[in-house]
Design an enzyme around this catalytic site. Structure first.
Site, short mmCIF file in Angstrom:
data_model
loop_
_atom_site.label_atom_id
_atom_site.label_comp_id
_atom_site.label_asym_id
_atom_site.label_seq_id
_atom_site.Cartn_x
_atom_site.Cartn_y
_atom_site.Cartn_z
N GLU A 31 1.17 -0.97 -0.32
CA GLU A 31 -0.13 -0.27 0.14
C GLU A 31 0.79 1.40 0.26
O GLU A 31 1.56 1.40 0.20
CB GLU A 31 -0.98 0.09 1.40
N CYS B 153 3.05 8.59 0.83
CA CYS B 153 3.92 7.24 2.34
C CYS B 153 4.06 6.44 1.34
O CYS B 153 3.25 6.17 0.92
CB CYS B 153 3.22 7.34 3.43
N CYS C 162 6.39 -6.25 7.26
CA CYS C 162 7.43 -6.05 8.59
C CYS C 162 8.46 -7.29 9.39
O CYS C 162 6.99 -7.79 10.24
CB CYS C 162 6.85 -3.89 8.88
N CYS D 109 6.70 -4.38 16.28
CA CYS D 109 5.54 -3.71 16.90
C CYS D 109 5.07 -3.84 17.68
O CYS D 109 3.83 -4.06 16.45
CB CYS D 109 6.11 -2.43 16.70
N CYS E 151 1.33 -2.24 16.18
CA CYS E 151 0.86 -1.49 14.26
C CYS E 151 0.87 -2.82 13.86
O CYS E 151 0.68 -4.21 13.72
CB CYS E 151 3.18 -1.70 13.93
N GLY F 99 6.74 -1.39 6.48
CA GLY F 99 8.11 -1.81 6.43
C GLY F 99 9.02 -1.18 7.17
O GLY F 99 8.86 -0.50 7.50
N GLU F 100 10.48 -1.76 7.58
CA GLU F 100 11.15 -1.26 8.19
C GLU F 100 12.77 -0.57 6.85
O GLU F 100 13.58 -0.91 6.20
CB GLU F 100 11.68 -1.55 9.37
N SER G 119 11.57 6.81 8.18
CA SER G 119 11.29 6.90 9.45
C SER G 119 11.67 5.65 10.16
O SER G 119 11.89 4.10 9.52
CB SER G 119 10.14 6.83 9.46
N SER H 195 11.12 6.54 15.36
CA SER H 195 10.23 5.66 16.03
C SER H 195 10.55 5.71 17.65
O SER H 195 11.01 4.22 17.34
CB SER H 195 9.02 4.61 15.06
N LEU H 196 10.33 6.02 18.50
CA LEU H 196 10.87 6.22 20.13
C LEU H 196 9.48 5.02 21.19
O LEU H 196 9.66 3.72 20.97
CB LEU H 196 10.67 7.13 20.50
N ASN I 160 -4.16 4.93 16.91
CA ASN I 160 -5.13 5.07 15.83
C ASN I 160 -5.75 3.37 15.90
O ASN I 160 -4.31 2.18 15.69
CB ASN I 160 -4.85 4.42 13.92
N CYS J 149 -1.42 6.00 9.82
CA CYS J 149 -0.47 4.89 10.25
C CYS J 149 -0.29 4.44 11.38
O CYS J 149 -1.46 3.87 12.34
CB CYS J 149 0.88 5.93 11.97
N1 SAH Z 1 8.93 0.90 10.65
C1 SAH Z 1 9.49 2.49 10.38
C2 SAH Z 1 8.91 3.22 9.27
C3 SAH Z 1 6.73 2.61 9.45
S1 SAH Z 1 6.43 4.11 10.00
C4 SAH Z 1 9.29 3.00 11.72
O1 SAH Z 1 8.59 1.95 12.28
O2 SAH Z 1 9.51 3.93 11.62
C5 SAH Z 1 5.06 4.01 10.38
C6 SAH Z 1 5.04 5.35 12.41
O3 SAH Z 1 3.43 4.45 12.28
C7 SAH Z 1 5.74 4.77 12.93
O4 SAH Z 1 6.12 5.45 13.95
C8 SAH Z 1 4.90 3.23 13.48
O5 SAH Z 1 5.29 3.86 15.15
C9 SAH Z 1 3.43 4.34 13.64
N2 SAH Z 1 2.32 3.61 13.95
C10 SAH Z 1 2.53 2.47 13.52
N3 SAH Z 1 1.28 2.08 14.12
C11 SAH Z 1 0.56 2.30 14.62
C12 SAH Z 1 -0.90 2.58 15.21
N4 SAH Z 1 -1.91 2.55 14.83
N5 SAH Z 1 -1.15 4.18 15.35
C13 SAH Z 1 -0.29 4.97 14.75
N6 SAH Z 1 0.68 4.90 15.15
C14 SAH Z 1 0.89 3.76 14.59
#
Ligand code: SAH
Length: 361
Positions: free
Chosen positions: A95, A108, A115, A119, A122, A164-165, A196, A219-220, A295, A338
């Site tokens: 997507e 985006c 991935c 996390c 996600c 993906g990462e 990211s 992504s902290l 989300n 996201c």
């Molecule tokens: N793998 C990379 C690129 C993906 S960016 C990364 O993690 O940074 C997608 C962003 O959306 C990341 O910061 C991720 O942590 C965040 N994200 C993932 N699931 C989410 C959710 N359910 N609600 C809001 N943000 C989310």
């Protein structure tokens, strides 16, 4: 009968295309013309490249291909965000999302099918990793979106925040940035690209030495090692402290900052203590914090905090002079926001999901 192996131009940067042409006796400068046709004018048929001699066009059509992801579905959100479901040449789906007026136009992009990072909050993580995208497939998303949205010639930003990462698919991602940046093609300056990452440290160290340096978002999502171990499993390998050290050393451009993304999970990482710890952790880093209230989605066990909780958290950061914003969620009604990207095939086929999970283990 001879079988012809065609070279996929989508996978070549300008230098590689020049060399490939030269190796078959075609002058190198034609590579620039081909790049202009493909990336600036959106042409994917060699026969239509009318400033090339007819013979050459025939030769190109014989020796080269140009693979392009196919649009399977487009969904447009009330806020104008448009999500594209694309099919790759081997049948896998990804997507890509167009986000208008942020105030710029933003694409985006995905960097992998699925991935591997796992996390906890996600949806893409539920797919497991199926495979890396090639550079041509990463750039191909831009070519398709420009065409479908009638945006050829317009300016846009890129965020590598889809499926993906990116730092887990380092070489293809960097090659894609080189192709995108080429002045004979789309000329997307790396200042308009944000990468990211969850913090794959060896790759982050490598990124710090790249000539084409995108903006960096980390992504902290947590303020203690224990908490991050649970939410972002790669933390068990590359911990929070090490990650922040790498960020301190990262050569960011003047007047620029590293973005720290922080998904807010109700009652988990959204307390005033978390906010104060975050202030301390970011001490000495040119940072801005982007709060992402979760989300929610079926299959994700966390809850989105109330606006009051989010605002209180943001206020603590602001009171300590940390630059903070709350990300307005775009395209939630079409699951384009996201962490909500997960391709249809996986959504509807639990068997496939299990198989993918087993392959990646
Ligand atoms: N793998 C990379 C690129 C993906 S960016 C990364 O993690 O940074 C997608 C962003 O959306 C990341 O910061 C991720 O942590 C965040 N994200 C993932 N699931 C989410 C959710 N359910 N609600 C809001 N943000 C989310």
């Amino acid at each position: 009968m001879t079988t012809l192996i065609q070279t996929d131009v989508a996978e070549l940067d300008l230098g590689a295309l020049e060399e490939r042409l030269q190796s078959i006796g075609v002058p190198r400068y034609h590579a620039r013309q081909i790049f202009q046709w493909i990336y600036r004018r959106g042409v994917s048929d060699f026969g239509a490249m009318t400033d090339l001699a007819r013979d050459l066009r025939g030769r190109l059509a014989q020796d080269f291909s140009l693979s392009t992801p196919a649009v399977v579905k487009q969904e447009r959100s009330q806020d104008g965000t448009t999500k594209f479901l694309l099919r790759l040449t081997d049948g896998h789906f990804i997507e890509s999302v167009f986000i208008p007026d942020t105030p710029s136009q933003t694409f985006c992009l995905s960097t992998q099918v699925g991935c591997a990072m796992g996390c906890a909050f996600c949806l893409t993580a539920k797919m497991g990793i199926i495979r890396n995208l090639t550079a041509g497939e990463i750039v191909g998303q831009v070519r398709v979106l420009l065409r479908e949205l009638n945006m050829l010639g317009q300016r846009f930003n890129i965020v590598l925040m889809g499926m993906g990462e990116p730092l887990h698919n380092y070489d293809a991602t960097m090659k894609a940035l080189r192709i995108l940046a080429d002045e004979h093609g789309l000329a997307v300056s790396s200042r308009r690209v944000t990468l990211s990452t969850v913090g794959v440290l060896p790759a982050l160290e490598r990124l710090a030495t790249e000539p084409l340096m995108p903006n960096l978002a980390i992504s902290l999502h947590a303020t203690t090692e224990d908490q991050r171990d649970l939410l972002v499993p790669i933390n068990r390998k590359y911990g929070l402290a090490e990650l922040l050290d790498a960020c301190r050393r990262f050569p960011i451009k003047r007047r620029n900052r590293i973005t720290f993304e922080y998904v807010m999970l109700d009652g988990v990482n959204d307390t005033p203590e978390d906010a104060r710890r975050l202030v301390k952790l970011l001490n000495g880093i040119k940072a801005k914090v982007n709060l992402l209230p979760l989300n929610e989605a079926a299959g994700i066990s966390f809850k989105r905090p109330s606006d009051e909780r989010v605002n209180h958290f943001a206020q603590i950061l602001a009171d300590h002079h940390v630059n903070v914003s709350v990300r307005k969620s775009r395209g939630r009604d079409i699951r384009a926001a996201c962490g909500q990207l997960m391709t249809e095939s996986t959504r509807t086929a639990p068997g496939a999901r299990l198989a993918a999970a087993m392959r990646s283990s």
